[in-house]
Design an enzyme around this catalytic site. Structure first.
Site, PDB file in Angstrom:
ATOM      1  N   VAL A   1       0.533  -4.951   4.267  1.00 17.22           N
ATOM      2  CA  VAL A   1       1.418  -4.997   3.013  1.00 17.22           C
ATOM      3  C   VAL A   1       2.477  -4.155   2.870  1.00 17.22           C
ATOM      4  O   VAL A   1       2.107  -2.909   3.208  1.00 17.22           O
ATOM      5  CB  VAL A   1       0.902  -5.628   1.893  1.00 17.22           C
ATOM      6  N   SER A   2       3.711  -4.442   2.512  1.00 25.34           N
ATOM      7  CA  SER A   2       4.665  -3.394   2.502  1.00 25.34           C
ATOM      8  C   SER A   2       4.636  -2.170   1.155  1.00 25.34           C
ATOM      9  O   SER A   2       5.179  -1.112   1.383  1.00 25.34           O
ATOM     10  CB  SER A   2       5.958  -3.908   2.483  1.00 25.34           C
TER      11      SER A   2
END
Length: 199
Positions: A8-9
């Site tokens: 995930v970012s």
């Protein structure tokens, strides 16, 4: 050996959905995770997977989608080339053709389909990244036009700054005394001194 990779970012985002999907194919202890941007491949977990203790010839890496590897089209191409050279099978859960097992001698069919789909998907991932950046830029420009200040708040200079500054520079008062007289914190005081001396 089967491995999984989830990304995930940002630290605020949750990996649970990806991990749950990967656990259908890979044991949890073999799932490597990163909480980092997909703008490039320089991520701790992902680089460890590609390092000495990670993927070997004949291994399989599962990801939920191609953009977990990267959102940059050129990077994706390079990564796919790396998997090909190392003889590591990449299986992408939202790309069903990558999961298919084909008879010996017919791998070229799978490769041909995957190459087309990968080209399309990597272009979409790159376009999404550029769109996000464009929207951010437009948001910043709109905020500036509306007179909103972005970033560090503008520090107002007290009316008596030059007078107190002169006393401090002449050695009549200490920096601590100058800050006290101006009602400024250390970082703000020295920042304003720097700006003042540049003028």
């Amino acid at each position: 050996m089967k491995y999984g990779y989830a990304r995930v970012s940002s630290t605020e985002q949750n990996l649970d959905r990806q991990i749950l999907a990967l656990k259908e194919f890979v044991s949890e202890e073999n799932i490597v995770v990163d909480k980092a941007s997909g703008k490039n491949t320089e991520r701790e977990g992902y680089q460890a997977l590609k390092g000495r203790l990670g993927l070997r010839e004949g291994d399989t890496l599962y990801v939920t989608s191609l953009d977990r590897l990267s959102r940059n089209k050129e990077d994706i191409k390079q990564e796919l080339q790396w998997f090909k050279e190392k003889k590591v099978r990449l299986k992408i859960l939202d790309l069903p053709t990558s999961l298919v097992e084909v008879p010996e001698g017919q791998q070229w069919i799978l490769e041909m389909i995957q190459n087309v789909l990968i080209e399309v998907l990597s272009s979409i991932a790159e376009q999404e990244r550029l769109t996000i950046r464009k929207r951010q830029r437009e948001g910043i420009d709109a905020a500036k036009k509306a007179g909103k200040h972005l970033g560090r708040p503008v520090l107002s200079v007290p009316d008596n700054f030059s007078e107190v500054y002169s006393q401090w520079k002449r050695g009549n008062i200490t920096a601590r005394k100058a800050m006290e007289m101006l009602g400024m914190k250390s970082a703000s005081f020295y920042r304003k001194v720097k700006e003042f001396e540049k003028k």
